[in-house]
Design an enzyme around this catalytic site. Sequence first.
Site, PDB file in Angstrom:
ATOM      1  N   HIS A 154      11.112  26.415  21.825  1.00  0.00           N
ATOM      2  CA  HIS A 154      10.011  27.172  21.221  1.00  0.00           C
ATOM      3  C   HIS A 154       8.880  27.168  22.235  1.00  0.00           C
ATOM      4  O   HIS A 154       8.655  26.171  22.920  1.00  0.00           O
ATOM      5  CB  HIS A 154       9.530  26.488  19.929  1.00  0.00           C
ATOM      6  CG  HIS A 154       8.172  26.955  19.479  1.00  0.00           C
ATOM      7  ND1 HIS A 154       8.006  28.004  18.618  1.00  0.00           N
ATOM      8  CD2 HIS A 154       6.914  26.528  19.811  1.00  0.00           C
ATOM      9  CE1 HIS A 154       6.698  28.202  18.425  1.00  0.00           C
ATOM     10  NE2 HIS A 154       6.022  27.320  19.134  1.00  0.00           N
ATOM     11  N   ARG A 214      17.179  29.941  27.573  1.00  0.00           N
ATOM     12  CA  ARG A 214      18.021  30.315  26.431  1.00  0.00           C
ATOM     13  C   ARG A 214      19.376  30.854  26.869  1.00  0.00           C
ATOM     14  O   ARG A 214      20.384  30.579  26.227  1.00  0.00           O
ATOM     15  CB  ARG A 214      17.278  31.296  25.535  1.00  0.00           C
ATOM     16  CG  ARG A 214      16.156  30.600  24.763  1.00  0.00           C
ATOM     17  CD  ARG A 214      15.399  31.556  23.882  1.00  0.00           C
ATOM     18  NE  ARG A 214      14.463  30.857  23.015  1.00  0.00           N
ATOM     19  CZ  ARG A 214      13.277  31.345  22.664  1.00  0.00           C
ATOM     20  NH1 ARG A 214      12.884  32.535  23.116  1.00  0.00           N
ATOM     21  NH2 ARG A 214      12.485  30.656  21.865  1.00  0.00           N
TER      22      ARG A 214
END
Length: 137
Positions: A115, A102
């Site tokens: 996810h 991320r």
Amino acid sequence: MEQTLSIIKPDAVAKNVVGKILDRFESAGLKIAATKKLQLSQADAEAFYAVHAARPFFKDLVEFMISGPVVVSVLEGENAMAKNRELMGATNPKEAAAGTIRADFADSIDANAVHGSDSLENAKNEIAFFFAQREIC
């Protein structure tokens, strides 16, 4: 062997960083036991994220997840779920540690690249949502 689900979200697919993300999993010792690229329908996204249906961000989450293709994978290995969550980094990329997926590839808390299952029970259910047992090897 422990398994977990990973979804590379539409923002990361659009940036053409799928290979870089999958390489992170393999470099960390996780095996990609199954993977496929697909376009989620609204019904798919609503069903997958049903646990969040009452949350204020649900509609935006569903719209984002159907905005482009995703890559879903079953990751397998020792402590696969925890290892994947460590590789992903914090949900908000601004808070994610340097070198995490991320921190390197996400733009915002909404468009946060990936996810990952947050429990072994959820991993089992999420894997079954996308994959038949015969597809995992």
